[in-house]
Enzyme design. Sequence first.
Site, short mmCIF file in Angstrom:
data_model
loop_
_atom_site.label_atom_id
_atom_site.label_comp_id
_atom_site.label_asym_id
_atom_site.label_seq_id
_atom_site.Cartn_x
_atom_site.Cartn_y
_atom_site.Cartn_z
CG HIS A 1 -49.40 0.08 7.18
ND1 HIS A 1 -49.22 1.06 6.22
CD2 HIS A 1 -49.68 0.50 8.37
CE1 HIS A 1 -49.96 2.10 6.56
NE2 HIS A 1 -50.30 1.92 7.98
N GLY B 1 -6.80 1.01 3.27
CA GLY B 1 -8.58 1.06 2.95
C GLY B 1 -8.86 1.90 1.77
N GLY B 2 -7.89 2.65 1.08
CA GLY B 2 -8.21 3.16 -0.08
C GLY B 2 -9.03 4.45 -0.03
CB THR B 3 -11.37 5.41 -3.07
OG1 THR B 3 -10.09 5.50 -3.97
CG2 THR B 3 -12.04 6.84 -3.34
CB CYS B 4 -14.50 2.69 -0.05
SG CYS B 4 -15.46 2.40 0.98
CD GLU C 1 -2.53 1.65 0.19
OE1 GLU C 1 -3.49 1.05 -0.27
OE2 GLU C 1 -2.34 2.67 -0.25
C1 FAD Z 1 -16.44 11.07 -3.09
C2 FAD Z 1 -16.76 9.62 -3.55
C3 FAD Z 1 -17.75 9.40 -2.96
C4 FAD Z 1 -18.01 7.64 -3.06
N1 FAD Z 1 -19.12 7.26 -2.74
C5 FAD Z 1 -19.39 5.83 -2.91
C6 FAD Z 1 -20.46 5.29 -2.31
O1 FAD Z 1 -21.27 5.82 -1.73
N2 FAD Z 1 -20.77 4.03 -2.50
C7 FAD Z 1 -19.88 3.08 -3.53
O2 FAD Z 1 -20.35 2.08 -3.99
N3 FAD Z 1 -19.02 3.81 -3.93
C8 FAD Z 1 -18.35 5.11 -3.68
N4 FAD Z 1 -17.50 5.69 -4.31
C9 FAD Z 1 -16.50 4.91 -5.00
C10 FAD Z 1 -15.61 3.84 -4.31
O3 FAD Z 1 -14.96 4.68 -3.24
C11 FAD Z 1 -14.70 3.15 -4.92
O4 FAD Z 1 -15.38 2.54 -6.33
C12 FAD Z 1 -14.02 1.96 -4.31
O5 FAD Z 1 -13.17 2.71 -3.18
C13 FAD Z 1 -13.36 1.14 -5.04
O6 FAD Z 1 -11.87 0.85 -4.77
P1 FAD Z 1 -10.88 -0.10 -5.47
O7 FAD Z 1 -11.18 -1.30 -4.70
O8 FAD Z 1 -10.77 0.07 -6.83
O9 FAD Z 1 -9.65 1.02 -4.91
P2 FAD Z 1 -9.27 2.04 -4.09
O10 FAD Z 1 -10.33 1.96 -2.79
O11 FAD Z 1 -9.23 3.19 -4.78
O12 FAD Z 1 -8.02 1.71 -3.33
C14 FAD Z 1 -6.95 1.49 -4.20
C15 FAD Z 1 -5.52 1.72 -3.22
O13 FAD Z 1 -4.44 1.29 -3.91
C16 FAD Z 1 -3.50 2.21 -3.59
N5 FAD Z 1 -2.43 2.24 -4.76
C17 FAD Z 1 -2.78 2.91 -5.70
N6 FAD Z 1 -1.58 2.67 -6.71
C18 FAD Z 1 -0.70 1.98 -5.91
C19 FAD Z 1 0.54 1.39 -6.21
N7 FAD Z 1 1.50 1.77 -7.19
N8 FAD Z 1 1.30 0.74 -5.25
C20 FAD Z 1 1.08 0.55 -3.78
N9 FAD Z 1 -0.54 0.99 -3.58
C21 FAD Z 1 -0.99 1.63 -4.58
C22 FAD Z 1 -4.04 3.53 -3.24
O14 FAD Z 1 -3.36 4.33 -2.36
C23 FAD Z 1 -5.26 3.01 -2.72
O15 FAD Z 1 -5.02 2.72 -1.19
C24 FAD Z 1 -17.10 7.09 -4.00
C25 FAD Z 1 -15.69 7.55 -4.49
C26 FAD Z 1 -15.69 8.95 -4.19
C27 FAD Z 1 -14.29 9.63 -4.76
#
Ligand code: FAD
Length: 459
Positions: free
Chosen positions: A441, A39-42, A34
């Site tokens: 209901h 935990g990434g984006t979510c 990582e």
């Molecule tokens: C504002 C916003 C609101 C959202 N709301 C919702 C919602 O309500 N419901 C919903 O279902 N979805 C929602 N989403 C979408 C959802 O967040 C993403 O679809 C979800 O996080 C999927 O993520 P993923 O598993 O593809 O990777 P991500 O969660 O994006 O994680 C990828 C990880 O990989 C790491 N990484 C990247 N490149 C490298 C590398 N080269 N080396 C090591 N690590 C790396 C990053 O740091 C990150 O931690 C929302 C998105 C945004 C931006």
Amino acid sequence: MAVSYDAIVIGTGQAGPTLAARLARSGMKVAVIERKLFGGTCVNTGCIPTKTLVASAYAAHMARRAADYGVTIAGAVSVDMKRVKARKDAVSGKSRTSVEKGLRNLEGCTVYQGQARFISAREVTVGAETLAADKIFINVGGRARIPAIPGLDQVNFLTNSSMMDVDFLPRHLVIVGGSYIGLEFGQMYRRFGSEVTILENGPRLIAHEDEDTSAAVKEILEKEGIQIRLDTTCTGVSKRGEDVAVSLASPAGPSEVTGSHLLLAIGRVPNTGDLGLDKAGVMVDDQGFIGVDDQLRTTVHGIWALGDCNGKGAFTHTSYNDYEIVAANLLDHDPRKVSDRITAYNLYIDPPLGRCGMTKAAVRRAGKRALVGRRPMTRVARAIEKGETEGFMEVLVDAETRQFLGATILGVGGDEVIHTVLDLMYAKAPCTVMQRAVHIHPTVSELLPTILGELKPLT
Ligand SMILES: Cc1cc2nc3c(=O)[nH]c(=O)nc-3n(C[C@H](O)[C@H](O)[C@H](O)COP(=O)(O)OP(=O)(O)OC[C@H]3O[C@@H](n4cnc5c(N)ncnc54)[C@H](O)[C@@H]3O)c2cc1C
């Protein structure tokens, strides 16, 4: 010398950590890499923090409406943005810590922090280390798209990520992009007390939805005082004292809007440009999404891509389902596949928009004979009792098989109610199953059987 593993997982988004756990528990020696926040984006900049903020905005909105319910609040309702952010940070932080702890305590798993880069189809570097494995899983997600607007390098702008640091009330938030992310931020900041302008270059908001859904959502947002400008393209941005001036082009001619803050919400790009995919021979499309088959295998044997980076989904639940598909195929001899997945998602404005399956436009494009049933929320007892009657419910049914084709629930509880249709779609059950079910209901869901008794041909 490369350190050997059975499997390497790159990225700790919504698929990677759970997959790492399954692989480790099956006896594999696993490495997880990582580069930033666990935990990434979510967890950090997407679903969890935004829905926590949406909850604060809802509380402010209902406090202002208190008198509608016979409740008196002495004095004006005010929002403490520092506390709003602190609450968001606490919820999001707990989730991030739990992902990180889970991985670090996982037997058979080694966690590396840093940027992962392929140097061959079997080797990845992270910092000074080289790791090797026969199985590599890419779960690198995406980030906000930054458009090429002239002058953007001269002004401060926000994305979904930097919005997470905002602990003050922007006087006037100008949002570029009238889709899911822009609308959620727009309504929440309006409810916090900002003036909000949303700029959309298409002729309507949330262009993937049916036109009447877009129109209903626009009406809901405008009623709260959000300025929405459609058919409007940003042609440039510049500093205007402490403010940001945005030059606009629309059929009515050029104009300008000046705000205190600018948020860019015009889509996402996959994090695949700096991964060394060319060194591994993994193919990407012209937008950088990794090409995968129905079981998420890339063009290179032994490398899979899961989550937003494969372009097959853009949601937490689709990324998690990618994990389920890969794990089922690899470990359970269960040939699950992406094409079994039914499109489903929510837009978390208030009231929420729950969506599954096809829209009316998609049904018409497919040339299917369909039936439609619809009811405004003003005719739903539960919505009336709650004093939240905006929106409508609509279901689409195949005229021949009587199976559901899709549903749109824009209204109070719509984010949960949508699952009643979704589950029957997975069951491939005729809609008569729901029509004859006795729903409780008073609920929003109780009207779905009624709607099914009033279906009409979709024209
Ligand atoms: C504002 C916003 C609101 C959202 N709301 C919702 C919602 O309500 N419901 C919903 O279902 N979805 C929602 N989403 C979408 C959802 O967040 C993403 O679809 C979800 O996080 C999927 O993520 P993923 O598993 O593809 O990777 P991500 O969660 O994006 O994680 C990828 C990880 O990989 C790491 N990484 C990247 N490149 C490298 C590398 N080269 N080396 C090591 N690590 C790396 C990053 O740091 C990150 O931690 C929302 C998105 C945004 C931006």
